[in-house]
Design an enzyme around this catalytic site. Sequence first.
Site, mmCIF file in Angstrom:
data_model
loop_
_atom_site.group_PDB
_atom_site.id
_atom_site.type_symbol
_atom_site.label_atom_id
_atom_site.label_comp_id
_atom_site.label_asym_id
_atom_site.label_seq_id
_atom_site.Cartn_x
_atom_site.Cartn_y
_atom_site.Cartn_z
ATOM 1 N N SER A 111 0.828 -1.199 0.000
ATOM 2 C CA SER A 111 0.000 0.000 0.000
ATOM 3 C C SER A 111 0.867 1.255 0.000
ATOM 4 O O SER A 111 1.763 1.401 -0.834
ATOM 5 C CB SER A 111 -0.962 -0.045 1.194
ATOM 6 N N ASP A 132 -4.827 -3.408 -3.884
ATOM 7 C CA ASP A 132 -3.974 -3.049 -2.760
ATOM 8 C C ASP A 132 -3.940 -4.181 -1.736
ATOM 9 O O ASP A 132 -4.975 -4.627 -1.242
ATOM 10 C CB ASP A 132 -4.560 -1.770 -2.134
#
Length: 849
Positions: free
Chosen positions: A395, A680
């Site tokens: 992320s 993600d």
Amino acid sequence: MFRAVLLSRVSSPMLPLLTAVLFQKKEREDTGLYHQRREKHPYYNLAVKVLRARNIKGTDLLTKADCFVQLQLPTASPNADRTQVVDNSSNPEWNKTFQYRIHEPVKNMLYLTLFDEDFFANDELTSVVFDVEGIKPGKPIKRTFQLNPEDQEELDVEFYLKKCSDAPTEVLTNGVLVAHPCLSLQGVINKDEKLKLSEKGSCQVKLSVPGAYEKQLCIPCRPDSDEDFRTPFVFHVDKEMCPELEVELEQSINILQDEITSDIEKHSMLLGQGTVPVKSLPVGQEVDMTIPLGKGHSLDLSVKAEESTWDLDVRLSFDLCEEEKKFLDKRKKMASRALMKTLKLKDAPGKDEVPVVAILGSGGGIRALTSLYGSLSGLQQLSLLDSTMYLCGISGSTWCVSALYKDTDWSHKDLQGAIGDARDKVSSSKAGAFSSERIKYYIQELKSMQNDGRKVSFTDLWGLIIQHFLHQKDDPSKLSDQQKAVRRAQNPYPIYAAISVRHNFRRDDFTEWCEFTPYEVGFRKYGAFVRTEDFGSEFFMGHLIQKHPEARMCSLMGMWGSAFAASLDDVCLKTVGSGLSFLESLKDIIKVIDDGQRLHFQDCSRLKTRLIIPGGPILQIFQDIFTSRVTSWETFNFMNGLYLHKDYVKNRNFLAWKGTHLDAFPNQLTPMVDSLYLVDGGFSINSPFPLVLQPERDVDVILSFNYSWEAPFQVLLLTQKYCEERDIPFPQIILSEDDVKKPKECYMFTDDKNPKAPIVLHFPLVNDTFRKYKAPGVERKSEDEKSFGDFVIEGKDSPYRTLNFTYEPHDFDRLVEVTRYNVLNNKAILLKALNLALSRRKLKKGNGL
């Protein structure tokens, strides 16, 4: 012996979600690392005779069911077969036999689906998922499947397996995936003077091979023209499917509908069709043939079938790639010298004694980017960066890592320069990212990506926006460019994390970890990797079919750190701490039932029969709305055309024993789909632990930097659960109430009973002693110094909220300094972990391990 799963009345799209298989959870067999190898296996002929059904209740309340059975065995045939319809009967009889040729090494799962035919749409009543492995050849076996014990609904099917006369053939496998030889069917359409067409229209030839990578090809032709239309075509096929080249000759006729407006309506008319069995073509020889199409038409073709070599473009192995191995050899020499200096050793440790240290940065948007700079700066100040092997991000941390690796020697330079540049970008206005000029640029870039053959999604747009946020200029760099930053092992080896998901699946139900490095991208779960330069290109059966340009870093950064790649259920989970609870009430009731047969053969991978009672038709609507991820990054699946090995469930990465997990359905798993959907990784475990816990990387020490404030230990607890399910050594995470209420700067977790478990040092994002000390042991004295250290990281008014992309310079500096300080203030525990890891390594070497 057989394995079967029963699925009750449910609409077809819900089949993967509602199906379930129960494995007896046993201690897993240590099968070791599977490397690519050749195996030779025989063929079998499987006859499936659908006999009858009893007491079937259809979906129409006024009439009895109009039943038929559909059969799907995708490892043997690309097409679905079906019985005829028996009208208005609760006890339909078919006595219809279907023949399949199956290959022993692959997991052959047969789907038997009972339908009630309807004028508008066929209603799926029940599905049986049947594992044909274990059926003894030469003896018919009749099975009665209890579809609904309460209503005594049953389905009778007879199976007969016999050895095939075809000679055994080789496959390539790593023990989880299987690759068959790929056949390339190349040809051209020759001009045919015998075609007689109407002058009112045009003619086209439609070519297709069921199961081929290429879809149907439409080639226009005008045999009455003077032009030569030797049009080439190519199909890549699995010859094990016994495919056929299907040819259709079609004419489009233009009919004038309105003489005033001159409106033209086009009609298509089938002039003829024919087939060519691909198996009948000699390999390596060009063949000229005339295909009769009926009604006096024929077509001249020149065709050549070429068989691929075993030199695959997909690496099938669970071992590290050669480039990573070479990196580790060089890096360990550097780490040995660094450890001797840092730990004040008399002699430099040998290569086998050097502990493997991995740095993990969690997610958290700009907060994670900023904090990771501080943590790395602290490690650099302690001279520990040269002792680390891996730097892994997920992320928001990937934004920091990707920025650092633009400099090929970043870890040997004072990080204050990189931090100052990041400070300028983070504190600058982001309004320019949404100017009309910038929007036009985004549109042009997305069109360019599409023209390159890429699948373009919202995530690509988000990546372009992130590029402007972080760099404020175009960034043409690619992930493979970072090879320069590790070629001399001058920096830690970077690994970026993403997860592969499925549409209409909740995040907790199914995710697969995908790793990105400068040299390879792949899934360690399947032992399948491709060169980073080739990721995003088109593959089939392990071979590169169509090369596309490598995606730019901005697209990858958009996917690695997409704060918007969540389903509504994910958003609810993140914001209020729990998912949409009403979805649970709509879930199916799952019952484990006996299949009516006494099974004496014990197999750890045997599937038990399960009955699924659906929650209702409204379930599909709610799942589409609340669990779909429309912003996932879609790309071509490089595992397309590969099959699951018959023993794939023995690999520890598969959770086929666990409830409704998709791992129990090889026909539904990632290698069997056309596209990958990547998001993600923070929507799974918000730290890339799974990428360094694989035994191949043999990591001794994990420096876990957690930059999420609402759950400072959640990544550890989720990782512990992940490891327990897969029998991966990991220390027990034991926390006190005080730890949860007021986390400290650093925690050390070890497992003294199992030296294979890594030593984990976990750094929550806290502002504790930094309030009083500006450096370890140096108290703050002036009011400005005290004010600088006295701030709250968490809170609704905090500048460090995840969706805030702009910090004031003062706030940026504070966050960098507190994370740097937290590392410096725990020098003793860092050195203790390294000494312990070094001792363990020496002990292992002394014991010959």
